[in-house]
Design a protein around this motif. Structure first.
Motif, PDB file in Angstrom:
ATOM      1  N   TRP A 102       0.822  -1.203   0.000  1.00 23.27           N
ATOM      2  CA  TRP A 102       0.000   0.000   0.000  1.00 23.27           C
ATOM      3  C   TRP A 102       0.852   1.247   0.000  1.00 23.27           C
ATOM      4  CZ3 TRP A 102       1.210   2.248   4.616  1.00 23.27           C
ATOM      5  CH2 TRP A 102       1.285   1.486   5.782  1.00 23.27           C
ATOM      6  N   ILE A 103       0.261   2.339  -0.425  1.00 25.61           N
ATOM      7  CA  ILE A 103       0.930   3.643  -0.487  1.00 25.61           C
ATOM      8  C   ILE A 103       0.075   4.618   0.310  1.00 25.61           C
ATOM      9  CG2 ILE A 103       1.749   5.493  -1.998  1.00 25.61           C
ATOM     10  CD1 ILE A 103       2.053   3.398  -4.207  1.00 25.61           C
ATOM     11  N   LYS A 104       0.631   5.103   1.424  1.00 19.79           N
ATOM     12  CA  LYS A 104      -0.166   5.918   2.333  1.00 19.79           C
ATOM     13  C   LYS A 104       0.696   6.972   3.032  1.00 19.79           C
ATOM     14  CE  LYS A 104      -3.532   2.255   3.298  1.00 19.79           C
ATOM     15  NZ  LYS A 104      -4.263   1.479   4.314  1.00 19.79           N
ATOM     16  N   VAL A 105       0.034   8.005   3.520  1.00 13.61           N
ATOM     17  CA  VAL A 105       0.666   9.029   4.338  1.00 13.61           C
ATOM     18  C   VAL A 105       0.451   8.675   5.806  1.00 13.61           C
ATOM     19  CG1 VAL A 105       0.620  11.460   5.028  1.00 13.61           C
ATOM     20  CG2 VAL A 105       0.392  10.835   2.614  1.00 13.61           C
ATOM     21  N   ARG A 106       1.558   8.574   6.541  1.00 15.22           N
ATOM     22  CA  ARG A 106       1.469   8.330   7.986  1.00 15.22           C
ATOM     23  C   ARG A 106       1.365   9.662   8.710  1.00 15.22           C
ATOM     24  NH1 ARG A 106       5.388   8.124  12.365  1.00 15.22           N
ATOM     25  NH2 ARG A 106       4.630   6.784  14.056  1.00 15.22           N
ATOM     26  N   GLN A 107       0.322   9.784   9.525  1.00 10.31           N
ATOM     27  CA  GLN A 107       0.136  10.959  10.359  1.00 10.31           C
ATOM     28  C   GLN A 107       0.470  10.577  11.800  1.00 10.31           C
ATOM     29  OE1 GLN A 107      -3.597  13.088   9.637  1.00 10.31           O
ATOM     30  NE2 GLN A 107      -4.031  11.688   7.940  1.00 10.31           N
ATOM     31  N   ALA A 108       1.342  11.342  12.441  1.00  8.71           N
ATOM     32  CA  ALA A 108       1.764  11.034  13.813  1.00  8.71           C
ATOM     33  C   ALA A 108       1.654  12.275  14.691  1.00  8.71           C
ATOM     34  CB  ALA A 108       3.196  10.510  13.821  1.00  8.71           C
ATOM     35  N   ASN A 109       1.460  12.043  15.994  1.00  9.42           N
ATOM     36  CA  ASN A 109       1.372  13.167  16.922  1.00  9.42           C
ATOM     37  C   ASN A 109       2.763  13.616  17.380  1.00  9.42           C
ATOM     38  OD1 ASN A 109       2.212  11.324  18.872  1.00  9.42           O
ATOM     39  ND2 ASN A 109       0.166  11.061  19.758  1.00  9.42           N
ATOM     40  N   GLU A 110       2.822  14.521  18.353  1.00  3.77           N
ATOM     41  CA  GLU A 110       4.102  15.057  18.800  1.00  3.77           C
ATOM     42  C   GLU A 110       4.992  14.001  19.435  1.00  3.77           C
ATOM     43  OE1 GLU A 110       3.233  18.330  21.342  1.00  3.77           O
ATOM     44  OE2 GLU A 110       2.693  19.684  19.692  1.00  3.77           O
ATOM     45  N   SER A 111       4.404  12.906  19.925  1.00  7.58           N
ATOM     46  CA  SER A 111       5.180  11.814  20.511  1.00  7.58           C
ATOM     47  C   SER A 111       5.532  10.749  19.478  1.00  7.58           C
ATOM     48  CB  SER A 111       4.402  11.186  21.677  1.00  7.58           C
ATOM     49  OG  SER A 111       4.113  12.148  22.675  1.00  7.58           O
ATOM     50  N   ASN A 112       5.278  11.047  18.214  1.00  6.17           N
ATOM     51  CA  ASN A 112       5.532  10.129  17.097  1.00  6.17           C
ATOM     52  C   ASN A 112       4.684   8.865  17.182  1.00  6.17           C
ATOM     53  OD1 ASN A 112       6.806   9.627  14.610  1.00  6.17           O
ATOM     54  ND2 ASN A 112       8.325   8.297  15.568  1.00  6.17           N
ATOM     55  N   VAL A 113       3.520   8.977  17.788  1.00  4.21           N
ATOM     56  CA  VAL A 113       2.558   7.877  17.823  1.00  4.21           C
ATOM     57  C   VAL A 113       1.630   8.022  16.623  1.00  4.21           C
ATOM     58  CG1 VAL A 113       0.680   6.791  19.110  1.00  4.21           C
ATOM     59  CG2 VAL A 113       2.668   7.709  20.332  1.00  4.21           C
ATOM     60  N   THR A 114       1.449   6.938  15.902  1.00  5.01           N
ATOM     61  CA  THR A 114       0.632   6.982  14.690  1.00  5.01           C
ATOM     62  C   THR A 114      -0.811   7.347  15.007  1.00  5.01           C
ATOM     63  OG1 THR A 114       2.024   5.322  13.609  1.00  5.01           O
ATOM     64  CG2 THR A 114      -0.189   5.656  12.709  1.00  5.01           C
ATOM     65  N   ILE A 115      -1.335   8.315  14.266  1.00  2.00           N
ATOM     66  CA  ILE A 115      -2.752   8.687  14.360  1.00  2.00           C
ATOM     67  C   ILE A 115      -3.539   7.975  13.267  1.00  2.00           C
ATOM     68  CG2 ILE A 115      -4.412  10.583  14.146  1.00  2.00           C
ATOM     69  CD1 ILE A 115      -2.229  12.443  15.214  1.00  2.00           C
ATOM     70  N   ALA A 116      -2.994   7.980  12.048  1.00  3.62           N
ATOM     71  CA  ALA A 116      -3.708   7.357  10.928  1.00  3.62           C
ATOM     72  C   ALA A 116      -2.757   7.157   9.763  1.00  3.62           C
ATOM     73  CB  ALA A 116      -4.890   8.217  10.495  1.00  3.62           C
ATOM     74  N   TYR A 117      -3.097   6.184   8.908  1.00  2.01           N
ATOM     75  CA  TYR A 117      -2.474   6.023   7.600  1.00  2.01           C
ATOM     76  C   TYR A 117      -3.545   6.345   6.561  1.00  2.01           C
ATOM     77  CZ  TYR A 117       1.759   3.696   9.350  1.00  2.01           C
ATOM     78  OH  TYR A 117       2.952   3.398   9.969  1.00  2.01           O
ATOM     79  N   SER A 118      -3.269   7.284   5.674  1.00  2.00           N
ATOM     80  CA  SER A 118      -4.254   7.726   4.684  1.00  2.00           C
ATOM     81  C   SER A 118      -3.724   7.476   3.284  1.00  2.00           C
ATOM     82  CB  SER A 118      -4.550   9.219   4.872  1.00  2.00           C
ATOM     83  OG  SER A 118      -4.968   9.494   6.202  1.00  2.00           O
ATOM     84  N   GLY A 119      -4.463   6.752   2.475  1.00  2.00           N
ATOM     85  CA  GLY A 119      -4.032   6.445   1.121  1.00  2.00           C
ATOM     86  C   GLY A 119      -4.789   5.270   0.554  1.00  2.00           C
ATOM     87  N   PHE A 120      -4.092   4.321  -0.056  1.00  2.00           N
ATOM     88  CA  PHE A 120      -4.786   3.221  -0.730  1.00  2.00           C
ATOM     89  C   PHE A 120      -3.964   1.943  -0.684  1.00  2.00           C
ATOM     90  CE2 PHE A 120      -2.684   6.034  -3.799  1.00  2.00           C
ATOM     91  CZ  PHE A 120      -1.742   5.175  -4.342  1.00  2.00           C
ATOM     92  N   ASP A 121      -4.676   0.813  -0.735  1.00  2.00           N
ATOM     93  CA  ASP A 121      -4.070  -0.501  -0.898  1.00  2.00           C
ATOM     94  C   ASP A 121      -3.917  -0.793  -2.387  1.00  2.00           C
ATOM     95  OD1 ASP A 121      -4.158  -0.864   1.850  1.00  2.00           O
ATOM     96  OD2 ASP A 121      -6.092  -1.889   1.796  1.00  2.00           O
ATOM     97  N   VAL A 122      -2.835  -1.440  -2.752  1.00  2.00           N
ATOM     98  CA  VAL A 122      -2.618  -1.846  -4.137  1.00  2.00           C
ATOM     99  C   VAL A 122      -3.255  -3.219  -4.357  1.00  2.00           C
ATOM    100  CG1 VAL A 122      -0.873  -2.510  -5.840  1.00  2.00           C
ATOM    101  CG2 VAL A 122      -0.504  -0.512  -4.367  1.00  2.00           C
ATOM    102  N   GLY A 123      -4.032  -3.345  -5.410  1.00  2.00           N
ATOM    103  CA  GLY A 123      -4.668  -4.624  -5.730  1.00  2.00           C
ATOM    104  C   GLY A 123      -3.686  -5.544  -6.435  1.00  2.00           C
ATOM    105  N   LEU A 124      -3.142  -6.494  -5.709  1.00  2.00           N
ATOM    106  CA  LEU A 124      -2.116  -7.364  -6.271  1.00  2.00           C
ATOM    107  C   LEU A 124      -2.670  -8.327  -7.319  1.00  2.00           C
ATOM    108  CD1 LEU A 124       0.024  -8.183  -3.105  1.00  2.00           C
ATOM    109  CD2 LEU A 124       0.275  -6.322  -4.749  1.00  2.00           C
ATOM    110  N   ARG A 125      -3.979  -8.486  -7.362  1.00  2.26           N
ATOM    111  CA  ARG A 125      -4.580  -9.363  -8.377  1.00  2.26           C
ATOM    112  C   ARG A 125      -4.685  -8.681  -9.741  1.00  2.26           C
ATOM    113  NH1 ARG A 125      -7.012 -10.635  -3.569  1.00  2.26           N
ATOM    114  NH2 ARG A 125      -7.168 -12.856  -3.069  1.00  2.26           N
TER     115      ARG A 125
END
Length: 337
Positions: A102-125
């Motif tokens: 998948w290709i996504k943007v990782r959003q993290a808070n000030e403590s570098n804890v992940t808030i969300a991954y935003s983007g898409f999964d690649v369809g391997l089929r």
């Protein structure tokens, strides 16, 4: 055969203007410059840059082959702004198994804890080149952003080619007319992910798989007459809150070609329920044309009830026989004017 995503990409990208790409060297003209491959420790490379493209593959002898990333630091994103992330991807992965990309943007808070991954999964089929597009709004709590190209469990011979990665702010009025093209409220509605997630299948003890993803990335709804729930087998996805009084369009493709359709049905509907989880109404298509062997496109609009508190997308089958298969693909729910 995922024309919804490809068409959406074309519409949205033509609606973005005057804003630069926030991804540096996203066309890989400078090979791997500005990108980092933190899991690489030697031996066969996970990431190869040739002819202005990135090729992702596996290193089964590598320590971190179960989780491989190519990473780029991004500037701070504006939580008041929407962004479009897109890329051109071609997958050559003969055996899917537990592999993913998948290709996504990782959003993290000030403590570098992940808030969300935003983007898409690649369809391997999907073996053909495809443009993937997703839209998101950054969290107001995010303090850092990184772009990730993630792969997992690829074999040495697998190849996923990536090009033209872009991250662009939506330019207000210029994109507004095309925004609905990517505002699909259904996740994994094209069934190109490696699993049915986030769909939940309520099927009881199944002799066959009433709901399964076929090798070509299409949902197969199979007959399972030995199942005690054969009269009401469901695949369900929780939807975000829908706005009362606003019009939405549910669309999908389906084909079946069953010779005997007596007392059988397959439905794709939105269940609206109140705060006590009591059903108010089912919106959508209560009966697919099970005798049609060619792909049929279904589109229906609906307006959520003001008393509705919860919304779920149902794919339901009733009394399909052993050997019956109904194919469904490209399910979307988008707001319309």
């Amino acid at each position: 055969m995922k024309f919804f995503t490809t068409a959406a990409a074309a519409l949205v990208l033509t609606g973005i203007c005057g804003a630069g790409n926030l991804v540096q060297n996203g066309d890989f003209a400078q090979e791997g410059n500005l990108w980092q491959s933190p899991q690489y420790t030697g031996g066969k490379k996970y990431h190869v840059f040739e002819n202005g493209k990135l090729t992702v593959s596996g290193n089964q002898a590598g320590k971190y082959n179960a989780f491989v990333s190519l990473v780029q630091e991004l500037p701070l994103l504006d939580p008041a702004q929407e962004y479009i992330i897109s890329a051109d991807v071609t997958a050559n992965v003969p055996e899917i198994g537990k592999k993913y990309c998948w290709i996504k943007v990782r959003q993290a808070n000030e403590s570098n804890v992940t808030i969300a991954y935003s983007g898409f999964d690649v369809g391997l089929r999907n073996k053909n080149s495809k443009k993937y597009v997703a839209k998101f709004r950054p969290s107001g709590n995010a303090a850092s952003f990184r772009l990730y190209v993630i792969s997992a469990n690829l074999s040495d011979s697998d190849q996923i080619t990536v090009d033209n990665i872009t991250l662009t702010p939506v330019n207000g009025k210029a994109a507004a007319g095309n925004a609905a093209a990517v505002e699909n409220l259904v996740r994994n509605g094209d069934f190109e992910a490696n699993s049915l997630d986030p769909w939940v299948s309520r099927v009881g003890k199944a002799q066959t798989a009433p709901f399964a993803i076929a090798p070509d990335g299409v949902l197969n709804i199979n007959g399972d007459p030995a199942n005690k729930y054969k009269a009401f087998l469901t695949l369900i996805q929780q939807l975000p809150p829908l706005q009362a009084g606003k019009k939405y369009q549910l669309s999908f493709r389906a084909k079946a070609g069953l010779s005997d359709v007596t007392k059988k049905s397959v439905a794709v509907q939105v269940r609206e329920s109140d705060m006590d989880n009591i059903t108010i109404v089912y919106d959508g298509v209560p009966q697919i044309a099970l005798g049609k062997k060619d792909w049929q496109v279904y589109k229906v609009t609906f307006i959520p009830r003001v008393e509705a508190d919860k919304f779920e997308l149902y794919v339901r089958s009733t009394n399909l026989a052993q050997g019956d298969t109904v194919c469904v693909d490209d399910i979307s729910i988008i707001p319309v004017k």
